[in-house]
Design a protein around this motif. Sequence first.
Motif, PDB file in Angstrom:
ATOM      1  N   GLN A 199      31.034   6.232 -21.746  1.00  0.00           N
ATOM      2  CA  GLN A 199      29.926   5.650 -20.999  1.00  0.00           C
ATOM      3  C   GLN A 199      28.619   5.626 -21.798  1.00  0.00           C
ATOM      4  O   GLN A 199      28.291   6.573 -22.512  1.00  0.00           O
ATOM      5  N   CYS A 200      27.863   4.556 -21.676  1.00  0.00           N
ATOM      6  CA  CYS A 200      26.576   4.447 -22.378  1.00  0.00           C
ATOM      7  C   CYS A 200      25.557   5.419 -21.763  1.00  0.00           C
ATOM      8  O   CYS A 200      25.374   5.441 -20.552  1.00  0.00           O
ATOM      9  N   PRO A 201      24.869   6.208 -22.613  1.00  0.00           N
ATOM     10  CA  PRO A 201      23.897   7.165 -22.068  1.00  0.00           C
ATOM     11  C   PRO A 201      22.606   6.489 -21.600  1.00  0.00           C
ATOM     12  O   PRO A 201      21.775   7.105 -20.943  1.00  0.00           O
ATOM     13  N   TYR A 202      22.425   5.196 -21.928  1.00  0.00           N
ATOM     14  CA  TYR A 202      21.181   4.496 -21.561  1.00  0.00           C
ATOM     15  C   TYR A 202      21.321   3.773 -20.233  1.00  0.00           C
ATOM     16  O   TYR A 202      20.444   3.826 -19.390  1.00  0.00           O
ATOM     17  N   CYS A 203      22.459   3.069 -20.052  1.00  0.00           N
ATOM     18  CA  CYS A 203      22.590   2.257 -18.842  1.00  0.00           C
ATOM     19  C   CYS A 203      23.841   2.571 -18.026  1.00  0.00           C
ATOM     20  O   CYS A 203      24.122   1.896 -17.033  1.00  0.00           O
ATOM     21  N   ASP A 204      24.600   3.589 -18.463  1.00  0.00           N
ATOM     22  CA  ASP A 204      25.818   4.004 -17.762  1.00  0.00           C
ATOM     23  C   ASP A 204      26.948   2.973 -17.772  1.00  0.00           C
ATOM     24  O   ASP A 204      27.922   3.112 -17.060  1.00  0.00           O
ATOM     25  N   GLU A 205      26.800   1.948 -18.566  1.00  0.00           N
ATOM     26  CA  GLU A 205      27.873   0.959 -18.708  1.00  0.00           C
ATOM     27  C   GLU A 205      29.091   1.649 -19.343  1.00  0.00           C
ATOM     28  O   GLU A 205      28.952   2.349 -20.341  1.00  0.00           O
ATOM     29  N   PRO A 206      30.279   1.473 -18.733  1.00  0.00           N
ATOM     30  CA  PRO A 206      31.437   2.169 -19.306  1.00  0.00           C
ATOM     31  C   PRO A 206      31.976   1.518 -20.590  1.00  0.00           C
ATOM     32  O   PRO A 206      32.667   2.169 -21.364  1.00  0.00           O
ATOM     33  N   GLU A 257      28.307   1.336 -29.788  1.00  0.00           N
ATOM     34  CA  GLU A 257      27.353   0.358 -29.289  1.00  0.00           C
ATOM     35  C   GLU A 257      27.743  -0.067 -27.888  1.00  0.00           C
ATOM     36  O   GLU A 257      28.919  -0.318 -27.610  1.00  0.00           O
ATOM     37  N   CYS A 258      26.725  -0.104 -27.037  1.00  0.00           N
ATOM     38  CA  CYS A 258      26.961  -0.493 -25.645  1.00  0.00           C
ATOM     39  C   CYS A 258      27.093  -2.008 -25.555  1.00  0.00           C
ATOM     40  O   CYS A 258      26.290  -2.752 -26.116  1.00  0.00           O
ATOM     41  N   SER A 259      28.126  -2.454 -24.825  1.00  0.00           N
ATOM     42  CA  SER A 259      28.336  -3.902 -24.727  1.00  0.00           C
ATOM     43  C   SER A 259      27.378  -4.540 -23.719  1.00  0.00           C
ATOM     44  O   SER A 259      27.197  -5.750 -23.708  1.00  0.00           O
ATOM     45  N   ALA A 260      26.717  -3.711 -22.874  1.00  0.00           N
ATOM     46  CA  ALA A 260      25.794  -4.260 -21.883  1.00  0.00           C
ATOM     47  C   ALA A 260      24.355  -4.303 -22.408  1.00  0.00           C
ATOM     48  O   ALA A 260      23.731  -5.365 -22.457  1.00  0.00           O
ATOM     49  N   CYS A 261      23.818  -3.141 -22.837  1.00  0.00           N
ATOM     50  CA  CYS A 261      22.409  -3.122 -23.230  1.00  0.00           C
ATOM     51  C   CYS A 261      22.207  -3.160 -24.751  1.00  0.00           C
ATOM     52  O   CYS A 261      21.097  -3.311 -25.231  1.00  0.00           O
ATOM     53  N   GLY A 262      23.279  -3.005 -25.492  1.00  0.00           N
ATOM     54  CA  GLY A 262      23.173  -3.106 -26.944  1.00  0.00           C
ATOM     55  C   GLY A 262      22.642  -1.857 -27.645  1.00  0.00           C
ATOM     56  O   GLY A 262      22.516  -1.837 -28.869  1.00  0.00           O
TER      57      GLY A 262
END
Length: 147
Positions: A2-9, A29-34
């Motif tokens: 999970q992304c620590p910035y936006c919780d995107e899995p 790298e987060c696929s939602a917030c980058g």
Amino acid sequence: MQCPYCDEPGTSVVDTRETSDNEVRRRRECSACGERFTTYERHESPSLTVVKRDGEEEPFDRDKLRTGIERACNKRPLAEDDIEDLVDTIESRIRAKDLKSVTAEEIGEIAMSTLKETDEVAYLRFASVYRDFDDVDSFEEELEELK
Ligand SMILES: [Zn+2]
């Protein structure tokens, strides 16, 4: 993970690097917030129980071993790295036995033989504390053998 910035899995690994024998560092790298973040992966050392002289059991404690070795090597011409190497060697020799539990005596014997290969004065100091020489004679005998 999970992304620590936006919780995107949905995050993906962009870089993997081994930082030591038992650690891997990954950039993700987060696929939602980058946003990018770093994770470290290391394997857990298998648990090892030490059976003390009085029969009590405790988990193997590397720090405790290091303290004993440091004490024996006090004022000897050994750098901190040398001591760390010694502790590594001793620990891997203990673990090489591949047992779930080991007695304090066995650890002492392995530590002594390892020290003996490296620094005889440190070995004698460790041995005198460890074996708890009950009479001066046995200590003198050890000294004599080394001459
Ligand atoms: Zn994100």
